[in-house]
Scaffold this active site. Structure first.
Site, short mmCIF file in Angstrom:
data_model
loop_
_atom_site.label_atom_id
_atom_site.label_comp_id
_atom_site.label_asym_id
_atom_site.label_seq_id
_atom_site.Cartn_x
_atom_site.Cartn_y
_atom_site.Cartn_z
N GLU A 250 -7.82 -50.69 -102.96
CA GLU A 250 -6.55 -51.25 -103.41
C GLU A 250 -5.45 -51.06 -102.37
OE1 GLU A 250 -7.09 -47.16 -105.41
OE2 GLU A 250 -8.32 -48.86 -104.73
N ARG A 251 -5.74 -50.32 -101.28
CA ARG A 251 -4.71 -50.10 -100.26
C ARG A 251 -4.54 -51.29 -99.33
NH1 ARG A 251 -5.75 -43.81 -98.30
NH2 ARG A 251 -4.85 -42.81 -100.15
N CYS B 147 -14.95 -43.29 -90.15
CA CYS B 147 -15.98 -42.31 -90.53
C CYS B 147 -16.84 -41.92 -89.33
CB CYS B 147 -16.87 -42.86 -91.65
SG CYS B 147 -17.87 -44.28 -91.18
N PHE C 252 -10.79 -48.29 -97.49
CA PHE C 252 -9.62 -48.90 -96.87
C PHE C 252 -9.75 -49.01 -95.35
CE2 PHE C 252 -8.55 -44.44 -96.19
CZ PHE C 252 -7.97 -44.45 -94.94
N LYS D 12 -15.59 -54.64 -104.95
CA LYS D 12 -14.42 -53.87 -105.39
C LYS D 12 -13.86 -53.21 -104.14
CE LYS D 12 -12.75 -50.39 -106.18
NZ LYS D 12 -11.50 -49.80 -105.54
N GLU E 20 -13.30 -32.94 -93.56
CA GLU E 20 -12.93 -34.19 -92.88
C GLU E 20 -11.43 -34.40 -93.00
OE1 GLU E 20 -14.67 -38.69 -92.62
OE2 GLU E 20 -14.34 -37.90 -94.63
N SER F 95 -15.40 -41.25 -99.60
CA SER F 95 -15.48 -39.80 -99.49
C SER F 95 -16.75 -39.27 -100.14
CB SER F 95 -14.27 -39.15 -100.15
OG SER F 95 -14.31 -39.31 -101.55
#
Length: 499
Positions: free
Chosen positions: A177-178, A282, A150, A174, A384, A227
């Protein structure tokens, strides 16, 4: 009004038919602004079938022509940049300027990928043996997929798809979805640029869609950013299913501040790298490592002064330094980490909890948070956080600072601020981290170098973008040739020698 989103398959938007949906929020208001369908296994398989059919023609196309189409796509993205950035900000929450940067760093990789004719060249050797020539070819894998996060809904999909398409593959994205609207819009622009129907597809979904891609034998490679636990899962599952995988996970990026550093420069860098995009990067710096007590005390004071002047506000407001976090679950998680730091004894110098923005009381706001006297055993150091939380972990000397950066389980990015060239050179050589900045807080390489972390931050042998991307998205075929000379030598039963 809540918008109804879709998938993008075969060159057109396709309604979801699984009956499952996920909410897309406006992070500034806290309201649901759209619903995105979550694909079933069958819907993913239909997208793979469309990609497999379309790839044959696309892969046979002259790579220079594919490059021209990609350059036309870049031009269309630039023409629609403001629209894309506004859409991105509305779903993610990052500022308009930051959203434009997200898109820009993505299209830089597509521009680089347009040089595919050079990057796809093989090798040729004459007289490798008596009358024998050898040459190699780089050929597309076929259908490949990208599973993207996202926090960069434009950049990472473009990092994945640009080289994949340039190499002659069909691509299935893919996205998160956020914030799926920008990936869907990019799919339309790919089609408008001339990418054939079915070559670039977007399938929205959750674990069901991911597993369908991982298990489908027609999908030859998977690229992932997210993640670490999910990166490990995707990497292992892809390998078990005979696929290539490049999977990039979490991070805990340190910045070492030496006693000789320009502390104002270092403090400014920490503010931008730690709190930009609400820390949802990140490559964000989340740990400051000042060397020596005097350096630490002076740095902490400068950071506190700068935090007081930060403006957290609506993502489209021109004076906002950063906006909200992406979802209510993200806010809850970040505030949980802040409480953990307090409970474990860190000194809280700035507390971002309880922040409100006038007119947007229900937004997902977390203000800049600063901890001092953090230790290695604290949860806020080990894990994190992915939010606007900066920790100061004091080092007695250079060697301790180097060990802190190198011994952490994550090895994504690191920086050192110093005026000492010898110290900087030694640090760059010895630190166990994949990307290093010297007086550069966020050392994201430009498009023709590769991006990738070490240890728990990266899984796979090849990195994103740069030449590594073309190695990842192609397979090498080696051809050994000898033309008859009219002299028959009979059958041979020994291993041929090179000379």
């Amino acid at each position: 009004m809540v918008r109804e989103l879709s998938h993008y398959v075969g060159g057109q938007r396709v309604e979801g038919n699984s009956g499952r949906y996920s909410d897309v929020f406006d992070p500034c208001t806290g309201q649901i602004q759209a619903r995105v369908p979550l694909a079933s296994r069958e819907e993913v398989q239909n997208a793979v079938a469309a990609a497999e059919k379309a790839q044959l023609e696309w892969g046979a196309m002259n790579p220079q022509r594919r490059g021209r189409i990609l350059l036309k796509f870049v031009d269309l993205v630039n023409q629609n940049l403001d629209e894309l950035a506004t859409l991105l900000s509305s779903e993610h929450g990052k500022t308009f300027a930051d959203s434009k940067g997200d898109i820009q760093r993505g299209i830089e990789v597509v521009e680089f990928a347009a040089g595919a004719p050079h990057l796809l060249k093989g090798e040729f050797s004459t007289d490798a043996g008596p009358g024998i020539d050898i040459h190699s070819l780089r050929q597309p894998l076929g259908v490949v997929a990208g599973i993207t996060p996202f926090n960069f809904p434009a950049m990472i999909p473009l990092w994945k798809s640009g080289p994949a398409l340039a190499a002659g593959n069909a691509f299935i994205l893919k996205p998160s979805e956020r914030d799926p609207s920008v990936p869907l819009r990019l799919a339309e622009l790919y089609s408008e640029a001339g990418v054939p129907d079915g070559v670039f597809n977007v399938v929205n979904g959750d674990k069901e869609a991911v597993d369908a891609l991982l298990e489908d034998p027609r999908v030859k490679a998977i690229g992932f950013v997210g993640s670490t636990p999910i990166a490990q899962y995707i990497y292992a599952t892809a390998a078990a299913n005979g696929k290539r995988a490049q999977c990039f996970g979490g991070a805990k990026n340190h910045m070492v501040i030496m006693p000789d550093a320009d502390l104002d420069m270092a403090a400014d860098a920490l503010i931008g790298a730690g709190y930009g995009s609400a820390g949802e990067r990140c490559m964000a710096i989340s740990v400051a490592v000042p060397v020596g007590e005097d350096t630490a005390n002076r740095l902490a004071g400068k950071l506190q002064d700068r935090i007081k002047g930060l403006k957290v506000g609506h993502s489209l407001a021109k004076d906002s330094d950063f906006g909200p976090v992406v979802a209510p679950s993200a806010k809850e998680r970040i505030e949980g980490y802040i409480q953990s730091g307090v409970d474990q004894g860190a000194t809280l110098l700035a507390d971002g909890r309880g922040l409100t923005v006038e007119g947007y009381d229900d937004g997902f706001w977390v203000g800049p948070t600063l901890f001092d006297h953090v230790t290695k055993d604290m949860k806020i150091y080990q894990e994190e956080i992915f939010g606007p939380v900066l920790s100061i972990l004091r080092a007695a000397d250079y060697d301790e600072a180097l060990r802190l950066c190198s011994e952490h389980e994550f090895g994504n990015g690191v920086a050192i601020f110093t005026r000492d060239g010898d110290a900087a050179r030694d640090f760059a050589s010895r630190v166990e981290v994949g990307m290093v900045g010297i007086n550069v807080p966020i050392p994201v390489p430009i498009a023709y170098y590769t991006f990738g972390g070490w240890k728990a931050s990266g899984f796979g042998d090849l990195n994103q973008h740069g030449a590594d991307a073309f190695r990842f998205y192609t397979k090498t075929k080696t051809v050994t040739t000898r033309w008859p000379s009219g002299i028959r030598q009979g059958s041979s039963f020994v291993m041929p020698e090179g000379s």
